[in-house]
Design a protein around this motif. Sequence first.
Motif, PDB file in Angstrom:
ATOM      1  N   ASP A  43       0.820  -1.205   0.000  1.00 33.29           N
ATOM      2  CA  ASP A  43       0.000   0.000   0.000  1.00 33.29           C
ATOM      3  C   ASP A  43       0.856   1.258   0.000  1.00 33.29           C
ATOM      4  O   ASP A  43       0.494   2.261  -0.622  1.00 33.29           O
ATOM      5  N   GLU A  44       2.001   1.224   0.685  1.00 39.61           N
ATOM      6  CA  GLU A  44       2.888   2.380   0.661  1.00 39.61           C
ATOM      7  C   GLU A  44       3.520   2.536  -0.719  1.00 39.61           C
ATOM      8  O   GLU A  44       3.689   3.644  -1.222  1.00 39.61           O
ATOM      9  N   PHE A  45       3.884   1.413  -1.326  1.00 38.24           N
ATOM     10  CA  PHE A  45       4.438   1.463  -2.679  1.00 38.24           C
ATOM     11  C   PHE A  45       3.462   2.134  -3.643  1.00 38.24           C
ATOM     12  O   PHE A  45       3.836   2.975  -4.469  1.00 38.24           O
ATOM     13  N   ARG A  46       2.185   1.801  -3.542  1.00 37.66           N
ATOM     14  CA  ARG A  46       1.188   2.348  -4.457  1.00 37.66           C
ATOM     15  C   ARG A  46       1.023   3.858  -4.313  1.00 37.66           C
ATOM     16  O   ARG A  46       0.594   4.541  -5.256  1.00 37.66           O
ATOM     17  N   ARG A  47       1.383   4.410  -3.155  1.00 38.27           N
ATOM     18  CA  ARG A  47       1.230   5.856  -2.961  1.00 38.27           C
ATOM     19  C   ARG A  47       2.158   6.654  -3.871  1.00 38.27           C
ATOM     20  O   ARG A  47       1.864   7.799  -4.215  1.00 38.27           O
ATOM     21  N   THR A  48       3.315   6.066  -4.229  1.00 38.00           N
ATOM     22  CA  THR A  48       4.281   6.798  -5.039  1.00 38.00           C
ATOM     23  C   THR A  48       4.510   6.156  -6.398  1.00 38.00           C
ATOM     24  O   THR A  48       5.238   6.695  -7.221  1.00 38.00           O
ATOM     25  N   ALA A  49       3.914   4.999  -6.635  1.00 34.94           N
ATOM     26  CA  ALA A  49       4.134   4.288  -7.894  1.00 34.94           C
ATOM     27  C   ALA A  49       3.420   4.983  -9.047  1.00 34.94           C
ATOM     28  O   ALA A  49       2.346   5.567  -8.877  1.00 34.94           O
ATOM     29  N   SER A  50       4.034   4.891 -10.218  1.00 37.88           N
ATOM     30  CA  SER A  50       3.389   5.406 -11.423  1.00 37.88           C
ATOM     31  C   SER A  50       2.285   4.436 -11.844  1.00 37.88           C
ATOM     32  O   SER A  50       2.208   3.304 -11.355  1.00 37.88           O
ATOM     33  N   SER A  51       1.432   4.877 -12.751  1.00 40.08           N
ATOM     34  CA  SER A  51       0.366   4.004 -13.224  1.00 40.08           C
ATOM     35  C   SER A  51       0.934   2.755 -13.879  1.00 40.08           C
ATOM     36  O   SER A  51       0.353   1.665 -13.768  1.00 40.08           O
ATOM     37  N   ASP A  52       2.096   2.863 -14.523  1.00 40.96           N
ATOM     38  CA  ASP A  52       2.732   1.703 -15.143  1.00 40.96           C
ATOM     39  C   ASP A  52       3.291   0.756 -14.086  1.00 40.96           C
ATOM     40  O   ASP A  52       3.128  -0.470 -14.184  1.00 40.96           O
ATOM     41  N   GLU A  53       3.920   1.306 -13.050  1.00 44.86           N
ATOM     42  CA  GLU A  53       4.498   0.473 -11.994  1.00 44.86           C
ATOM     43  C   GLU A  53       3.419  -0.292 -11.231  1.00 44.86           C
ATOM     44  O   GLU A  53       3.679  -1.386 -10.728  1.00 44.86           O
ATOM     45  N   LYS A  54       2.255   0.270 -11.139  1.00 42.55           N
ATOM     46  CA  LYS A  54       1.162  -0.424 -10.458  1.00 42.55           C
ATOM     47  C   LYS A  54       0.738  -1.689 -11.195  1.00 42.55           C
ATOM     48  O   LYS A  54       0.033  -2.530 -10.638  1.00 42.55           O
ATOM     49  N   GLN A  55       1.179  -1.830 -12.445  1.00 44.34           N
ATOM     50  CA  GLN A  55       0.865  -3.021 -13.232  1.00 44.34           C
ATOM     51  C   GLN A  55       1.950  -4.087 -13.107  1.00 44.34           C
ATOM     52  O   GLN A  55       1.811  -5.181 -13.650  1.00 44.34           O
ATOM     53  N   TYR A  56       3.041  -3.792 -12.393  1.00 42.49           N
ATOM     54  CA  TYR A  56       4.131  -4.761 -12.259  1.00 42.49           C
ATOM     55  C   TYR A  56       3.655  -6.000 -11.486  1.00 42.49           C
ATOM     56  O   TYR A  56       2.771  -5.923 -10.634  1.00 42.49           O
ATOM     57  N   ARG A  57       4.277  -7.126 -11.784  1.00 44.28           N
ATOM     58  CA  ARG A  57       4.006  -8.345 -11.014  1.00 44.28           C
ATOM     59  C   ARG A  57       4.469  -8.135  -9.573  1.00 44.28           C
ATOM     60  O   ARG A  57       5.459  -7.464  -9.321  1.00 44.28           O
ATOM     61  N   VAL A  58       3.760  -8.757  -8.649  1.00 48.29           N
ATOM     62  CA  VAL A  58       4.094  -8.632  -7.227  1.00 48.29           C
ATOM     63  C   VAL A  58       4.546  -9.993  -6.709  1.00 48.29           C
ATOM     64  O   VAL A  58       3.861 -11.003  -6.898  1.00 48.29           O
ATOM     65  N   LEU A  59       5.690 -10.000  -6.046  1.00 49.49           N
ATOM     66  CA  LEU A  59       6.268 -11.225  -5.491  1.00 49.49           C
ATOM     67  C   LEU A  59       6.421 -11.071  -3.978  1.00 49.49           C
ATOM     68  O   LEU A  59       6.759  -9.995  -3.487  1.00 49.49           O
ATOM     69  N   ALA A  60       6.164 -12.144  -3.237  1.00 49.51           N
ATOM     70  CA  ALA A  60       6.342 -12.132  -1.784  1.00 49.51           C
ATOM     71  C   ALA A  60       6.630 -13.557  -1.319  1.00 49.51           C
ATOM     72  O   ALA A  60       6.533 -14.511  -2.103  1.00 49.51           O
ATOM     73  N   THR A  61       6.977 -13.715  -0.061  1.00 52.96           N
ATOM     74  CA  THR A  61       7.264 -15.030   0.518  1.00 52.96           C
ATOM     75  C   THR A  61       6.453 -15.229   1.780  1.00 52.96           C
ATOM     76  O   THR A  61       6.062 -14.271   2.448  1.00 52.96           O
ATOM     77  N   ILE A  62       6.198 -16.495   2.105  1.00 48.31           N
ATOM     78  CA  ILE A  62       5.457 -16.835   3.315  1.00 48.31           C
ATOM     79  C   ILE A  62       6.120 -18.048   3.961  1.00 48.31           C
ATOM     80  O   ILE A  62       6.810 -18.830   3.287  1.00 48.31           O
TER      81      ILE A  62
END
Length: 252
Positions: A43-62
């Motif tokens: 959510d913090e990333f989305r505050r400063t991300a460009s409209s193009d960056e918001k379309q990037y794939r998201v990776l995480a670990t659990i």
Amino acid sequence: MIISDANRYVFIEVPQTASTAIALELTRNYQGRRILRRHTGYDEFRRTASSDEKQYRVLATIRNPLDVVVSKFVKARDKYGELYGEQRLAGAPWGYRFRQEARELAFIEKHGPDFERFVRRFFKHVFNSRTCLLPSHAHVLRYESLDDDFASWLHSIGLKPLGPIPRTNTTEGRGSDFAAWYTGGLRAHASRVFGPYLREWGYELPAGWPEIDPSVVDRAMFHADTVLRRFYFRHLHYGWIMPRAAKPKRTG
């Protein structure tokens, strides 16, 4: 957080899930670069991300939380004294003294390295974590099958794996079988506390543990906690309490 403009992905570093090792691998070999803070949420990333960056794939670990708890206990027993000992705490800011790690160290120093007592003190209620803040489209790698999952993800975005992920920040002195730490009545307690989270993320209780299905109340508490966490971080923490992060500088 790690981002790659060339390969169009962002990596969310979930604590205690080998995220440090993944982050290093991405920056060294897969054109990733660090932005914002280490454990920044999406959510913090989305505050400063460009409209193009918001379309990037998201990776995480659990990682299985039963395993995480063992690592937390061993670190509190063997390592936290170096960071949160009395001499360091004596001149520390007020908030620093009440960090979770400092409280865990103080508890063990007072009551001794008793794993069952530690679990019952710090994990009393239905467990949840910030993994509930991951976006629904995130690709989640499991700690338990990290190398295979990472390789599959790389293939899915058109990249070739360069080998196993070098492990960093491993916890010594805990053994390979986390389930062995849970004995007697602690198994029933852990089954109740962690059951809803395990079910949500597709984990099973270790073999030989009592089969305790999460109650309606426990499931409701887990989902209510998820809703409250999402609301807090999206609308209060990142929307009001935390200052807006500076927009990352672009290169090239």
